[in-house]
Motif scaffolding. Sequence first.
Motif, short mmCIF file in Angstrom:
data_model
loop_
_atom_site.label_atom_id
_atom_site.label_comp_id
_atom_site.label_asym_id
_atom_site.label_seq_id
_atom_site.Cartn_x
_atom_site.Cartn_y
_atom_site.Cartn_z
N ARG A 125 3.23 14.14 -3.23
CA ARG A 125 1.98 13.79 -3.20
C ARG A 125 1.90 12.45 -2.56
NH1 ARG A 125 2.24 17.00 -7.62
NH2 ARG A 125 1.97 15.39 -9.19
N MET A 126 2.78 11.68 -2.83
CA MET A 126 2.76 10.06 -2.29
C MET A 126 2.91 10.34 -0.90
SD MET A 126 1.84 7.14 -3.32
CE MET A 126 1.29 6.47 -2.06
N ARG A 127 3.78 11.01 -0.27
CA ARG A 127 4.05 11.35 1.18
C ARG A 127 2.77 11.91 1.82
NH1 ARG A 127 8.90 14.87 1.15
NH2 ARG A 127 8.87 15.11 3.55
N ILE A 128 2.10 12.76 1.26
CA ILE A 128 0.72 13.50 1.49
C ILE A 128 -0.22 12.32 1.79
CG2 ILE A 128 -1.06 14.84 1.28
CD1 ILE A 128 0.88 16.79 0.01
N LEU A 129 -0.24 11.29 0.64
CA LEU A 129 -1.53 10.41 0.81
C LEU A 129 -1.19 9.36 2.22
CD1 LEU A 129 -1.86 9.58 -2.96
CD2 LEU A 129 -3.68 10.65 -1.30
N VAL A 130 0.12 9.11 2.25
CA VAL A 130 0.40 8.26 3.10
C VAL A 130 0.15 8.76 4.57
CG1 VAL A 130 2.51 7.11 4.50
CG2 VAL A 130 2.44 7.14 2.04
N LEU A 131 0.58 10.28 4.90
CA LEU A 131 0.22 10.68 6.08
C LEU A 131 -1.26 10.80 6.20
CD1 LEU A 131 2.69 13.97 5.81
CD2 LEU A 131 2.90 12.06 7.51
N LEU A 132 -2.18 11.32 5.31
CA LEU A 132 -3.62 11.37 5.35
C LEU A 132 -4.13 9.89 5.53
CD1 LEU A 132 -4.47 13.93 2.84
CD2 LEU A 132 -3.98 14.30 5.07
N SER A 133 -3.52 8.85 5.42
CA SER A 133 -3.97 7.28 5.63
C SER A 133 -3.91 7.35 6.90
CB SER A 133 -3.30 6.45 4.92
OG SER A 133 -2.07 6.27 5.35
N ARG A 134 -3.23 8.22 7.86
CA ARG A 134 -2.84 7.93 9.36
C ARG A 134 -3.83 9.04 9.92
NH1 ARG A 134 3.42 6.85 8.36
NH2 ARG A 134 3.47 4.69 7.22
N GLY B 85 -8.50 14.98 4.33
CA GLY B 85 -8.40 13.52 4.74
C GLY B 85 -8.67 12.75 3.29
N LEU B 86 -8.22 11.39 3.43
CA LEU B 86 -8.53 10.63 2.27
C LEU B 86 -10.14 10.42 1.97
CD1 LEU B 86 -6.48 7.29 2.83
CD2 LEU B 86 -5.84 9.51 1.65
N SER B 87 -10.03 10.32 0.67
CA SER B 87 -11.66 10.46 0.12
C SER B 87 -12.54 9.21 0.73
CB SER B 87 -11.63 10.04 -1.32
OG SER B 87 -12.85 9.70 -2.03
N ASP B 88 -13.83 9.68 0.93
CA ASP B 88 -14.65 8.64 1.48
C ASP B 88 -14.94 7.48 0.54
OD1 ASP B 88 -14.97 10.06 3.89
OD2 ASP B 88 -16.67 11.29 3.12
N ARG C 166 -9.99 4.41 -1.45
CA ARG C 166 -9.45 3.90 -0.19
C ARG C 166 -8.67 2.54 -0.51
NH1 ARG C 166 -10.27 6.02 5.06
NH2 ARG C 166 -11.19 8.12 5.00
N ASP C 167 -9.38 1.55 -1.22
CA ASP C 167 -8.85 0.14 -1.65
C ASP C 167 -7.66 0.68 -2.47
OD1 ASP C 167 -10.68 -0.97 -0.30
OD2 ASP C 167 -11.89 -1.46 -1.94
N PHE C 168 -7.90 1.49 -3.46
CA PHE C 168 -6.77 1.87 -4.33
C PHE C 168 -5.52 2.37 -3.77
CE2 PHE C 168 -5.12 5.68 -6.92
CZ PHE C 168 -4.29 4.80 -7.73
N LEU C 169 -5.73 3.33 -2.71
CA LEU C 169 -4.66 3.81 -1.92
C LEU C 169 -4.03 2.80 -1.08
CD1 LEU C 169 -6.01 7.39 -1.50
CD2 LEU C 169 -4.22 6.76 -2.78
N SER C 170 -5.06 2.15 -0.24
CA SER C 170 -4.39 1.12 0.61
C SER C 170 -3.41 0.16 0.00
CB SER C 170 -5.68 0.27 1.42
OG SER C 170 -6.43 0.98 2.03
N ALA C 171 -3.76 -0.18 -1.32
CA ALA C 171 -3.00 -1.24 -1.81
C ALA C 171 -1.50 -0.60 -2.07
CB ALA C 171 -3.81 -1.83 -3.29
N MET C 172 -1.45 0.49 -2.42
CA MET C 172 -0.29 1.26 -2.83
C MET C 172 0.46 1.45 -1.63
SD MET C 172 -0.54 3.98 -5.85
CE MET C 172 -1.68 4.97 -5.07
N ILE C 173 -0.24 2.18 -0.60
CA ILE C 173 0.77 2.27 0.63
C ILE C 173 1.26 1.29 1.31
CG2 ILE C 173 0.39 3.35 2.96
CD1 ILE C 173 -1.53 5.33 1.61
#
Length: 341
Positions: free
Chosen positions: A27-36, A80-83, A88-95
């Motif tokens: 799931r983390m890999r999916i989030l990374v991919l969707l961030s792109r 895609g990532l949530s609007d 987005r801030d939360f995920l950006s910080a992790m990624i």
Amino acid sequence: MIASPSTPAINLASLVDSLKAAAESSRMRILVLLSRGDLTVSDLTEILGQSQPRVSRHLKLLLESDLIVRYQEGSWAYFGLSDSDWVRDFLSAMIARLDAADPTIERDQERLDAVKQRRQARASDYFSTNAAEWDRLRSLHAPDKAVEATLTRLIGKKPFQAMLDLGTGTGRMLELFAPLYRRATGIDLSREMLSVARANLDKAGITQAQVRLGDLYAPPVERDSFDLIAMHQVLHYLEEPALAVREAARLLRPAGRLAIVDFAPHALDFLREDHAHVRLGVSDAQIADWLGEAGLDLEANETVPHDHAGDQRLTVKIWIARDPRVEIASPFQSTSKKALV
């Protein structure tokens, strides 16, 4: 995660649910991919090297935690990532903390690049098929560079949170303003044009924008969510442009702006049949009426001069309108009112 003055606080249960959903390698890999960029289940299955049922289950858990969104585009479903700004801030910080040289992340990126290259090849085929007609139309009015220069001057250089491009076409407006916004969405009714826009965004390396299939009269986005909305060469295609302008106004945040680019009234009747134009241009009076009905204030009205003479020409107009509401400062900020842009 501590909320900043401009970031809403998150309740404990929601934050724990989000952390649980993200705390798994696939799931983390999916989030990374969707961030792109937005991807389909098939795309993710190919990149992750996992079965479709397994990928679908991971997506279901991420959807239930509101970390991602799903939208339909014909028979295809894109993710895609949530609007949500906080998500987005939360995920950006992790990624941002992930090591880009990690073997798994590197391999995923290589496979993602292959997916995007195929997208660009399909988009290029469609674009080359229609390029002659588009070039003919562009030859009738001021160069795109002149139009874009005027538009960017009117909008200014101050960064803002969110942009919406209604009738995004090739996604050019999303590219043009990418240095200014944190997130953006493009809406179009043509799946072929969305493919072109998606490929163009990929090629430009723009990951904070996504495009979706949708109706301009009922865009699939939340109201009061955007600082800038663009309607570039859109109104002359519409049967009910006043309705589209009113809907756009509902989507603006307080003090947000609506940028309309279109043709002044003209007599080139062949555009009705050859290019499906419903209206032969739009007048200042019509724009004033539509903006007034929508509750927006007209701030700028400019003409972009064409660089050639003759009857077979079009004049490009740009109108900038603003939502007259103002944002009330939060308790963390000054008690004065402030404009968003």
